[in-house]
Design a protein around this motif. Structure first.
Motif, mmCIF file in Angstrom:
data_model
loop_
_atom_site.group_PDB
_atom_site.id
_atom_site.type_symbol
_atom_site.label_atom_id
_atom_site.label_comp_id
_atom_site.label_asym_id
_atom_site.label_seq_id
_atom_site.Cartn_x
_atom_site.Cartn_y
_atom_site.Cartn_z
ATOM 1 N N PHE A 13 0.889 -1.171 0.000
ATOM 2 C CA PHE A 13 0.000 0.000 0.000
ATOM 3 C C PHE A 13 0.914 1.204 0.000
ATOM 4 C CE2 PHE A 13 -3.214 -2.737 2.240
ATOM 5 C CZ PHE A 13 -4.133 -2.695 1.219
ATOM 6 N N LEU A 16 4.035 0.954 2.130
ATOM 7 C CA LEU A 16 3.876 -0.044 3.183
ATOM 8 C C LEU A 16 3.738 -1.441 2.588
ATOM 9 C CD1 LEU A 16 3.025 -0.625 6.305
ATOM 10 C CD2 LEU A 16 0.720 -0.601 5.338
ATOM 11 N N PRO A 37 -2.000 -10.854 15.029
ATOM 12 C CA PRO A 37 -2.418 -9.683 15.801
ATOM 13 C C PRO A 37 -3.129 -8.656 14.922
ATOM 14 C CG PRO A 37 -0.047 -9.693 15.479
ATOM 15 C CD PRO A 37 -0.549 -10.995 14.969
ATOM 16 N N ASN A 38 -3.726 -7.666 15.543
ATOM 17 C CA ASN A 38 -4.427 -6.623 14.802
ATOM 18 C C ASN A 38 -3.485 -5.921 13.835
ATOM 19 O OD1 ASN A 38 -6.050 -6.601 17.638
ATOM 20 N ND2 ASN A 38 -7.325 -6.118 15.886
ATOM 21 N N GLY A 39 -3.980 -5.687 12.647
ATOM 22 C CA GLY A 39 -3.182 -4.967 11.657
ATOM 23 C C GLY A 39 -2.117 -5.826 11.010
ATOM 24 N N ALA A 40 -2.195 -7.147 11.190
ATOM 25 C CA ALA A 40 -1.164 -8.015 10.632
ATOM 26 C C ALA A 40 -1.303 -8.133 9.118
ATOM 27 C CB ALA A 40 -1.259 -9.403 11.269
ATOM 28 N N GLY A 41 -2.506 -7.874 8.603
ATOM 29 C CA GLY A 41 -2.700 -7.994 7.165
ATOM 30 C C GLY A 41 -3.624 -9.131 6.776
ATOM 31 N N LYS A 42 -4.375 -9.649 7.754
ATOM 32 C CA LYS A 42 -5.252 -10.793 7.470
ATOM 33 C C LYS A 42 -6.360 -10.400 6.487
ATOM 34 C CE LYS A 42 -6.343 -11.217 11.861
ATOM 35 N NZ LYS A 42 -5.607 -10.093 12.440
ATOM 36 N N THR A 43 -7.034 -9.284 6.819
ATOM 37 C CA THR A 43 -8.110 -8.858 5.926
ATOM 38 C C THR A 43 -7.554 -8.497 4.556
ATOM 39 O OG1 THR A 43 -9.352 -8.059 7.817
ATOM 40 C CG2 THR A 43 -9.996 -7.202 5.680
ATOM 41 N N THR A 44 -6.352 -7.943 4.556
ATOM 42 C CA THR A 44 -5.742 -7.600 3.279
ATOM 43 C C THR A 44 -5.545 -8.851 2.430
ATOM 44 O OG1 THR A 44 -4.637 -5.776 4.374
ATOM 45 C CG2 THR A 44 -3.810 -6.405 2.216
ATOM 46 N N HIS A 53 -8.218 -5.824 -4.000
ATOM 47 C CA HIS A 53 -6.929 -5.235 -4.382
ATOM 48 C C HIS A 53 -6.245 -6.193 -5.339
ATOM 49 C CE1 HIS A 53 -7.643 -2.506 -1.167
ATOM 50 N NE2 HIS A 53 -7.448 -3.397 -0.208
ATOM 51 N N GLN A 85 -15.488 -8.486 7.741
ATOM 52 C CA GLN A 85 -15.210 -8.300 9.164
ATOM 53 C C GLN A 85 -16.205 -7.305 9.775
ATOM 54 O OE1 GLN A 85 -11.191 -7.185 9.829
ATOM 55 N NE2 GLN A 85 -11.425 -6.938 12.019
ATOM 56 N N GLU A 177 -13.431 -13.119 10.547
ATOM 57 C CA GLU A 177 -13.858 -12.974 11.940
ATOM 58 C C GLU A 177 -15.366 -13.089 12.095
ATOM 59 O OE1 GLU A 177 -11.892 -10.188 14.311
ATOM 60 O OE2 GLU A 177 -10.109 -10.086 13.058
ATOM 61 N N HIS A 210 -10.118 -14.385 15.696
ATOM 62 C CA HIS A 210 -9.319 -13.964 16.841
ATOM 63 C C HIS A 210 -9.431 -14.916 18.016
ATOM 64 C CE1 HIS A 210 -6.996 -10.413 16.402
ATOM 65 N NE2 HIS A 210 -7.949 -9.754 15.764
HETATM 66 N N1 LIG Z 1 -6.860 0.142 1.465
HETATM 67 C C1 LIG Z 1 -5.778 0.323 2.240
HETATM 68 N N2 LIG Z 1 -4.918 1.319 1.967
HETATM 69 C C2 LIG Z 1 -3.820 1.504 2.734
HETATM 70 N N3 LIG Z 1 -3.515 0.755 3.782
HETATM 71 C C3 LIG Z 1 -4.324 -0.271 4.109
HETATM 72 C C4 LIG Z 1 -5.506 -0.525 3.349
HETATM 73 N N4 LIG Z 1 -6.133 -1.597 3.899
HETATM 74 C C5 LIG Z 1 -5.372 -1.969 4.945
HETATM 75 N N5 LIG Z 1 -4.290 -1.185 5.081
HETATM 76 C C6 LIG Z 1 -3.237 -1.338 6.087
HETATM 77 O O1 LIG Z 1 -2.724 -2.633 5.999
HETATM 78 C C7 LIG Z 1 -2.447 -3.140 7.292
HETATM 79 C C8 LIG Z 1 -3.150 -4.467 7.497
HETATM 80 O O2 LIG Z 1 -4.555 -4.236 7.649
HETATM 81 P P1 LIG Z 1 -5.612 -5.412 7.771
HETATM 82 O O3 LIG Z 1 -6.956 -4.787 7.814
HETATM 83 O O4 LIG Z 1 -5.357 -6.392 6.699
HETATM 84 O O5 LIG Z 1 -5.278 -6.056 9.187
HETATM 85 P P2 LIG Z 1 -5.985 -7.253 9.934
HETATM 86 O O6 LIG Z 1 -4.960 -8.267 10.142
HETATM 87 O O7 LIG Z 1 -7.212 -7.652 9.242
HETATM 88 O O8 LIG Z 1 -6.320 -6.594 11.340
HETATM 89 P P3 LIG Z 1 -7.605 -6.775 12.267
HETATM 90 O O9 LIG Z 1 -7.329 -7.929 13.150
HETATM 91 O O10 LIG Z 1 -7.667 -5.505 13.039
HETATM 92 O O11 LIG Z 1 -8.750 -6.972 11.386
HETATM 93 C C9 LIG Z 1 -2.862 -2.090 8.272
HETATM 94 O O12 LIG Z 1 -1.718 -1.394 8.669
HETATM 95 C C10 LIG Z 1 -3.778 -1.199 7.495
HETATM 96 O O13 LIG Z 1 -3.692 0.130 7.947
#
Ligand SMILES: Nc1ncnc2c1ncn2[C@@H]1O[C@H](COP(=O)(O)OP(=O)(O)OP(=O)(O)O)[C@@H](O)[C@H]1O
Ligand SMILES: [Mg+2]
Lengths: 256, 451, 321
Positions: A13, A16, A37-44, A53, A85, A177, A210
């Motif tokens: 991103f 990042l 953990p939160n923000g690890a990138g799972k949803t991504t 994406h 989620q 989740e 989680h």
């Molecule tokens: N569309 C986007 N543009 C820029 N950054 C993004 C985008 N989507 C997610 N991110 C970043 O990518 C990282 C991973 O986010 P993601 O939502 O995949 O985490 P997660 O593992 O699902 O966390 P959670 O447990 O909180 O759901 C985060 O730092 C988030 O800020």
């Protein structure tokens, strides 16, 4: 042969690196868990696999065919159903219409049917309705079919999403989740439904969760994602005993 | 309903009337209206004379009342002479309204309720086309008799019907799809010009478009072709807006379509071949009431078919959460394109009809003012609803006509009403209601009678 | 095209663009705070011009005209501008209270409709009270023409451009330096920050409407000075064009609105000589009344390639329903 196969997927991103060198293999009928953990990138990862994406690098194959870079609706049409989620329901639509909508790719009556109400249209719509009601029964909310989604309790809204995801005839079902924010009672019900889906339909499931207890109980294999990288992959027992995982993840949260 | 339940028993005359008229099916109302116009046809003139009205009131007497009010205002503000005898017109108009419309409608609806319910119940068991044909036929008959009593009524009715079609076609985009399109008057203009080009160019000797190319006795039979041609051209124009607009989300469409409206208007102003700023006049008088009724009816029917199909419901999904729609196999771009082109098509048809009703067109008719008017109809009536579009178009058109004597004040009253609606019902009066003909035609249970 | 000719048109374009820029600012400021366009803004410009007319007539009556005047014309002008800006600000505040505040949580499209309707009410009220004739704006300062190297410039044109740019700079100072201005920017950046800054949303919304309307009033008076005929519908065409400029500049961007305003003025003024040149070069006969057509086509083309305008942030929220 693997049903879903991901090879060396990386995604940025801006600057990042949200996901790096991610690999995955899901066999038919398998339940794979993705924790981290939160923000690890799972949803991504989910968003990349479902086409929301486009991955910066890497290949995604569904049933042996490459789906990298296809539009989300094409990917979904080929058999990837997902839930979100944070609920993504259509606020002005009824429960039944939610499930019907997910049949979009399957309808073939075309614009003629849409405008002039051909017999084919009524046949197909009736069939879709029948199937939709079945799916709603399957997830246990058949009686709510004609209600608007906004008035439903949270647990029921989650099930609407689940039924909707099932309606695309998924080869692999993605659940992001599914129990977040649920009461213990709703949680148990949701687990039973997932187990039942797996047993009755033989679905392959890819699960972000989680609550570790649930992942350990349901999944055949588990991946642990930290800062976009898979630091451990294995059976629940292996993951539970993996010191890296314990340090990165389990150490911080108590196992329920 | 149980009559003894105290809480449900409301008092007062309106409630009493409401209770009296509950349980009247649509068929009963239609028969009531038919009776009313028949009464008007037989005794309207005589009654008006007896009541001291100059002539038969054209719009249920509302116009008569607002004329008197306008006279009073003029007398107060501009010191013009005011004839107090005019005041009699107000009660006279109300009496006229009651005797000619309210009483016959109420009486026939009430007395015929049982018979109408029985007929409706029988028809309910049949294939939808038969009861639909009966209801629509009755409706047309009533409107026809009503409109035949004065030219003013006829043209008002025609323009109102066209407004319904136009409003509904914009509702597809702004209501069902939740985008904000500003180019509808432009699509209307394309439809109006292209269909005029077809009819005037081919069949009429005209200063601008030259001699008739195909003098032919049955030329009016080509009118549907002219309309469809106009509609298709409008769709093609819509494609120009849609292709860039749907790439980006947000209110991008609103802006692109607004710029498009300016461009198309100024294009027509500058196309000397199409009459430039003066436009085209002398369209053949082919847009008769039955033609308009059928075309508008077809429009409503096919649009309603569309929005109730899964293809049409996809628009709702796109509006409420586009990402979720994509993830559920909906081809959102295709869905949006289809809806936009369909909306433009019917706007083009509406434009073609309008051109052949007023029988002249010029670019000034299709500007920002028209946009404000059609937006007002859509949002007043209600988003995402066929009923809403009908209510919006009919009430704004009729109100506009009824308040005409108040001249400029009209442009304060209508906007104020719309603002109030926006504040108290931001999505309009009858928003988010499905239009189901069979449901509407069902027999009603009368109070005190069990199913 | 000779350089002189070009310079001459450039100055006209600057003047013409000043009006657009000042009005576009109002659209952009409201957008940056409330994420919606105030479609009554064009008509507030019209109201501002009429208020300016009234104020200047009253002032002229008080101080007298011609040789017997108590103060020179420019003093009256400055006083007129300031007083009218102040009064028109209240019009903006009323519009916000009546039309927009009750709709804060409603779909944005409903608010847009309300704005349109308020605009119609303002136009109609004008006709109702003033009879709908076109009114002449008093020429407060004497017109002088300077010849600078073959370019003819009037003192009014200079004044208009200078005053407009002065107002823009003042706005810039206000937004970047004052506490309220900072709150406004914070708000434009993110709804959540505002309570932290300690200024409630309603105060900021009112202030934005007030400032925007005041700037529109200034534009109205400057317009009246150079094109001294006012009519009730002057806000419609001007307003929509300024709105387009605001979009072109990038939704919610103050600098974008200014620059795009001047740019639109430039495009509009330059298309006429542009058409002449093309006609001469290619022996064509394109009418110069194609101005709007060409100007908007250029704008449309820019927007197609830069969907977010010149200085706008990519923005992907949908109209709320
Ligand atoms: N569309 C986007 N543009 C820029 N950054 C993004 C985008 N989507 C997610 N991110 C970043 O990518 C990282 C991973 O986010 P993601 O939502 O995949 O985490 P997660 O593992 O699902 O966390 P959670 O447990 O909180 O759901 C985060 O730092 C988030 O800020
Ligand atoms: Mg997540």
């Amino acid at each position: 042969m693997a049903l879903l196969r991901v090879e060396h997927m990386t995604h940025y991103f801006g600057g990042l690196r949200a996901v790096s060198d991610y690999n995955l293999e899901i066999a038919p009928g398998q339940i794979i868990g993705l924790i981290g953990p939160n923000g690890a990138g799972k949803t991504t990862v989910f968003n990349l696999l479902t086409g929301i994406h486009r991955p910066s690098e890497g290949r995604i194959l569904l049933d042996g065919e490459e789906i990298t870079g296809l539009a989300p609706h094409h990917i979904a049409g080929r058999g990837l159903g997902r839930t979100f989620q944070n609920l993504c329901l259509w606020r002005h639509m009824s429960v039944l219409d939610h499930v019907r909508m997910a049949h979009y790719a399957k309808i073939s009556y075309g614009l003629m049917g849409a405008f002039f109400g051909t017999a084919k249209r009524y046949r197909q719509e009736a069939e879709i309705e029948r199937r939709s009601r079945e799916l709603l029964e399957l997830v246990g909310i058949g009686h709510l079919a004609d209600q608007g989604v906004l008035n439903l309790p949270y647990g029921a809204q989650r099930r609407v999403e689940l039924a909707r995801a099932l309606a695309v005839d998924p080869k692999v079902l993605f659940l992001d989740e599914p129990t977040v924010g649920m009461t213990p009672e709703e949680l148990v019900q949701m687990m039973n439904i997932i187990r039942q889906l797996h047993e009755q339909l033989g679905l392959a499931i890819f699960l972000i969760e989680h609550r570790l207890k649930m992942v350990m109980e349901l999944c055949h294999r588990i991946q642990t994602l930290v800062f976009g990288e898979v630091i451990a992959e294995g059976t629940p027992a292996e993951i539970q005993g993996n010191p890296q995982v314990i340090e990165a993840y389990l150490g911080k949260e108590t196992v329920e | 309903m149980t009559g003894t339940d105290q809480a449900t028993v409301t008092r007062g005359l309106p409630a009493a009337v409401g209770r009296l008229l509950a349980g009247v099916p649509l068929l009963g109302w239609l028969l009531g209206f038919l009776a009313a116009v028949l009464v008007e046809r037989t005794i309207g003139d005589t009654l008006a004379q007896t009541l001291g009205l100059p002539k038969m009131p054209v719009l249920f007497g509302i116009l008569t009342v607002s004329k008197v009010i306008a006279e009073i205002i003029n007398a107060v503000v501009k010191n013009t002479a005011f004839d107090p005898a005019l005041l009699v017109h107000i009660p006279a108009a109300l009496v006229y309204l009651s005797v000619v419309y309210l009483l016959p409608i109420a009486a026939v609806a009430r007395l015929g309720a049982r018979a109408a319910n029985r007929a409706a119940a029988i028809m309910d068991r049949w294939n939808l086309t038969i009861p639909a044909a009966v209801h629509i036929g009755l409706m047309y008959l009533t409107l026809h008799i009503w409109a035949a009593m004065s030219d003013y009524r006829l043209i008002t009715l025609k323009i109102t019907l066209i407004a319904v079609l136009l409003t509904l076609s914009l509702n597809i985009i702004n209501g069902y799809m939740g985008e904000f399109s500003c180019s509808h008057p432009g699509f209307m203009a394309v439809g109006a010009y292209m269909s005029s080009l077809f009819t005037v160019g081919l069949f009429v000797d005209d200063k601008v478009l030259g001699k008739a190319l195909m003098p032919w006795a049955l030329d009016f039979l080509t009118f549907p072709l002219a309309l469809i041609f106009g509609g298709i051209c409008a769709s093609v124009a819509a494609l120009l807006v849609a292709i860039p607009s749907f790439k980006t989300r947000g209110d991008y469409l609103a802006i692109i379509s607004l710029a498009f409206l300016f461009i198309i208007k100024s294009l027509f102003e500058n196309l000397q071949g199409l009459g430039g700023a003066r436009g085209i006049a002398g369209q053949p008088d082919w847009a008769a009431l039955p033609v308009i009724f059928v075309v508008v009816g077809l429009g409503i029917w096919s649009i309603n078919n569309f929005v109730t199909s899964t293809y049409g419901k996809a628009l709702n999904a796109v509006r409420d959460d586009e990402l979720a729609a994509e993830a559920m196999t909906v081809n959102t771009r295709q869905a949006k394109m289809t809806a936009f082109l369909v909306g433009a098509f019917w706007a083009g048809i509406a434009g073609g009809l309008l051109a052949h009703v007023v029988r002249y067109i010029n670019p000034a008719m299709f500007g920002i003012q028209k946009l404000a008017e059609v937006l007002a109809m859509v949002y007043f009536g209600g988003l995402n609803s066929v009923y809403g579009s009908i209510v919006g178009a009919v009430s704004i058109s009729l109100l506009g006509e009824a308040l005409r004597p108040l001249e400029i004040l009209k442009w304060i009253i209508i906007p104020l009403m719309l603002i109030l609606v926006m504040i108290y019902r931001p999505t309009g009066l009858v928003a988010f209601r499905d239009f189901d003909l069979r449901e509407a035609m069902k027999p009603k249970t009368e109070p005190g009678q069990r199913k | 095209m000779s350089l002189n000719f070009f310079m001459q048109n450039l100055i006209n374009a600057l003047q013409w663009g000043s009006f657009y820029a000042l009005i576009a600012l109002g659209y952009s400021m409201v957008y940056s705070i409330l994420m919606l366009f105030n479609f009554a803004h064009g008509d507030i410009f019209m109201v501002g011009a009429y208020i300016g007319l009234g104020v200047s007539l009253v002032l002229l009556k008080v101080v007298g005209t011609g040789a017997a005047a108590l103060v020179p014309g420019w003093v009256v002008l400055v006083a007129t501008i300031l007083i009218s800006m102040f009064l028109t600000a209240f019009v903006g505040i009323i519009v916000e209270r009546v039309g927009y505040r009750p709709l804060r949580d409603a779909p944005r499209a409903s608010a847009a409709i309300t704005g349109l309707m308020i605009g119609i009410i303002l136009e109609t009220s004008n006709i109702l009270f003033l009879g709908g004739q076109r009114l002449a704006f008093p020429q407060l300062i004497e017109s002088r023409t300077y010849n600078i190297g073959g370019i003819f410039i009037t003192n009014k044109k200079i004044m208009i451009v200078v005053v407009s740019i002065g107002l823009m700079l003042a706005l810039h100072q206000f937004v970047t330096r004052s506490r309220w201005g900072m709150a406004m920017r914070a708000m434009a950046y993110d709804f959540v920050v505002v309570p932290l800054v300690g200024v409630p949303l309603n105060t900021i919304a009112v202030m934005t409407f007030a400032i925007g309307s005041a700037l529109a009033a200034a534009a109205g008076i400057l317009f009246g000075l150079s094109y001294p005929v006012l009519d009730p519908y002057m806000g419609v065409s001007f307003g929509w064009k300024a709105f387009v400029a605001a979009i072109l500049g990038g939704r919610g961007s103050i600098m974008g609105a200014c620059i795009a305003g001047f740019m639109l003025g430039f495009i509009e003024i330059m298309t006429v000589p542009g058409i002449q040149i093309i006609n001469r070069l290619f022996a064509l006969n394109i009418g110069s009344n194609l101005r709007d057509l060409i100007a908007y086509s250029i704008v449309l083309a820019i927007l197609i390639f830069r969907p977010h305008g010149l200085f706008g942030e990519p923005y992907s929220a949908k109209l709320r329903l």
